[in-house]
Scaffold this motif. Structure first.
Motif, PDB file in Angstrom:
ATOM      1  N   ILE A  69      11.412  79.946  28.906  1.00 20.23           N
ATOM      2  CA  ILE A  69      10.292  80.825  29.229  1.00 20.23           C
ATOM      3  C   ILE A  69       9.776  80.455  30.616  1.00 20.23           C
ATOM      4  O   ILE A  69       9.922  79.322  31.067  1.00 20.23           O
ATOM      5  CB  ILE A  69       9.158  80.703  28.192  1.00 20.23           C
ATOM      6  CG1 ILE A  69       8.622  79.267  28.129  1.00 20.23           C
ATOM      7  CG2 ILE A  69       9.637  81.144  26.828  1.00 20.23           C
ATOM      8  CD1 ILE A  69       7.449  79.082  27.190  1.00 20.23           C
ATOM      9  N   GLU A  70       9.198  81.418  31.297  1.00 21.86           N
ATOM     10  CA  GLU A  70       8.717  81.214  32.659  1.00 21.86           C
ATOM     11  C   GLU A  70       7.244  80.817  32.663  1.00 21.86           C
ATOM     12  O   GLU A  70       6.406  81.487  32.056  1.00 21.86           O
ATOM     13  CB  GLU A  70       8.900  82.501  33.467  1.00 21.86           C
ATOM     14  CG  GLU A  70       8.489  82.393  34.919  1.00 21.86           C
ATOM     15  CD  GLU A  70       8.649  83.704  35.676  1.00 21.86           C
ATOM     16  OE1 GLU A  70       8.565  83.683  36.921  1.00 21.86           O
ATOM     17  OE2 GLU A  70       8.855  84.754  35.022  1.00 21.86           O
ATOM     18  N   LEU A  71       6.949  79.718  33.343  1.00 20.04           N
ATOM     19  CA  LEU A  71       5.558  79.322  33.519  1.00 20.04           C
ATOM     20  C   LEU A  71       4.870  80.274  34.500  1.00 20.04           C
ATOM     21  O   LEU A  71       5.512  80.776  35.432  1.00 20.04           O
ATOM     22  CB  LEU A  71       5.469  77.898  34.061  1.00 20.04           C
ATOM     23  CG  LEU A  71       5.830  76.766  33.106  1.00 20.04           C
ATOM     24  CD1 LEU A  71       5.891  75.445  33.861  1.00 20.04           C
ATOM     25  CD2 LEU A  71       4.818  76.678  31.970  1.00 20.04           C
ATOM     26  N   PRO A  72       3.581  80.515  34.341  1.00 13.61           N
ATOM     27  CA  PRO A  72       2.874  81.355  35.307  1.00 13.61           C
ATOM     28  C   PRO A  72       2.710  80.637  36.643  1.00 13.61           C
ATOM     29  O   PRO A  72       2.753  79.396  36.702  1.00 13.61           O
ATOM     30  CB  PRO A  72       1.514  81.590  34.635  1.00 13.61           C
ATOM     31  CG  PRO A  72       1.317  80.371  33.788  1.00 13.61           C
ATOM     32  CD  PRO A  72       2.682  80.015  33.279  1.00 13.61           C
ATOM     33  N   LEU A  73       2.516  81.388  37.711  1.00 12.00           N
ATOM     34  CA  LEU A  73       2.254  80.787  39.012  1.00 12.00           C
ATOM     35  C   LEU A  73       0.972  79.950  38.966  1.00 12.00           C
ATOM     36  O   LEU A  73       0.783  79.045  39.775  1.00 12.00           O
ATOM     37  CB  LEU A  73       2.133  81.872  40.092  1.00 12.00           C
ATOM     38  CG  LEU A  73       2.150  81.370  41.540  1.00 12.00           C
ATOM     39  CD1 LEU A  73       3.541  80.862  41.908  1.00 12.00           C
ATOM     40  CD2 LEU A  73       1.719  82.463  42.513  1.00 12.00           C
TER      41      LEU A  73
END
Length: 386
Positions: free
Chosen positions: A65-69
């Motif tokens: 999953i992609e972490l938020p900026l």
């Protein structure tokens, strides 16, 4: 089982960590919460997020999953906060992290002392910032000053230990804390070959000194097939982003503090590259990473006001994007759907405010003047291993 990481790029130490996670816990599912195309040092990733997710899945992860900026364009404490929040959102019950030498119980004992002193540390930070120190430097100085009487048998200031400590702090703030497992870094492999860190790999690659056995074959092939991205590729865009603004406009950019905008304008006129600019700006008060995060915010044209709006949108409705999964990961996603846990595989315009930072970063990442970088959001890039 979860891990918070960047894989910039995926190396032998990461492969060892995934192996140990499964061996020590018999985990049914390994979830990786990974930075997108901007990493926590304030740079762009050497390989794009989709390829890094593919490497992770092929190396033993089940779901990426992609972490938020909001995590990756901030100091270590925020990176840890949003990383722990992401794993908690995906119902992880155990998480692992790498350390230089410290074991879980050593870190936990230190964290308990840190929490007891936290109010005093928090009170000291604003005063240090007012003296011109960066946020990260202020945290470290305040912590070292108020924890000097605490006896520890590891170095709390080393990079992996800093993150590990923050992970444990934010984990304890959850309603139900996850089990934490420290995995000390492997220094060499079975062939007694010294394992390189991500920064060492990037340096050797761009200096044409990297050898095939320095990292996993898949990662070497990914670097070889490119494109491989470096900060200096964006020098012309950064210079334009700075010089096209007034000092007042620059002062409104994320992470910018009073007076630094004028120094930035003066120094960038005299510099010939981002490395040259960094040498002129870095000092005891300003760490390399903190300056790079300011420069990245300017390059992405993210103001303090926009950032606050992004934070509120994400807080109200978190947006987690799936970058890749295998069959086991897909079964886990089906379980999450049944339990009404929100996640996304595509971009939806009505939720773009909560994905604002990553979307902006991806658009600029793909503008690389020196390499043809694939579009990062609207093509079918999700990696699925059958």
């Amino acid at each position: 089982m979860g891990v918070i990481t960047e894989y910039n790029p995926f190396h032998l130490g990461h492969a060892y960590q995934l192996q140990q996670m499964k061996m020590q816990t018999n985990a049914e599912v390994v979830i990786v919460a990974m930075s997108g195309n901007v990493v926590q040092r304030g740079e762009f990733a050497i390989i794009d997020k989709w390829k890094r997710a593919e490497l992770a899945i092929e190396s033993g992860a089940d779901l990426v999953i992609e972490l938020p900026l909001l995590a990756s364009l901030q100091a270590a404490d925020y990176f840890a906060h949003y990383g722990i929040q992401a794993l908690n959102h995906f119902k992880v019950n155990t998480f692992a992290f790498g350390t230089e030498t410290a074991h879980t119980n050593q870190l936990q004992t230190y964290v308990e002392s840190l929490i007891r002193n936290q109010d005093r540390i928090d009170e000291a930070i604003p005063n240090l910032i007012s003296q011109g120190y960066s946020y990260a430097a202020a945290i470290q100085m305040a912590t070292e000053a108020l924890m000097e009487d605490v006896v520890v048998d590891f170095n709390p200031s080393s990079s992996n230990h800093i993150l590990a400590i923050q992970y444990l702090i934010y984990n304890q703030k959850l309603d139900t804390a996850m089990q934490a497992i420290a995995i000390p870094r492997l220094k060499e492999n079975n062939h007694h070959t010294l394992l390189l860190s991500g920064s060492q790999i990037r340096s050797k690659w761009f200096n044409q000194a990297l050898e095939r056995n320095d990292l996993p074959q898949m990662t070497y092939d990914a670097l070889l097939n490119g494109p491989t991205i470096k900060w200096d590729d964006y020098w012309s865009l950064l210079k334009y982003a700075v010089l096209s603004k007034t000092s007042l406009e620059l002062s409104q950019m994320l992470h910018m503090r009073e007076g630094f905008e004028n120094r930035l304008i003066n120094e960038i006129k005299l510099s010939e590259s981002i490395d040259d600019l960094m040498r002129s700006l870095t000092s005891k008060r300003w760490t390399t990473s903190s300056i790079q995060r300011i420069l990245m915010a300017v390059l992405l044209n993210i103001s303090k006001v926009e950032w606050e709006s992004y934070q509120k949108a994400f807080q109200n409705q978190p947006f987690y994007r799936i970058l890749g999964f295998n069959e086991q990961g897909q079964r886990y996603l089906n379980y999450l759907k049944q339990n009404k846990i929100d996640f996304h595989t595509k971009i939806y315009e009505n939720k773009s405010k909560a994905y604002f930072g990553n979307l902006r970063a991806d658009l600029v990442y793909a503008l690389n003047p020196n390499h043809q970088v694939r579009e990062q959001n609207y093509q079918t890039l999700l990696y699925i291993k059958k």
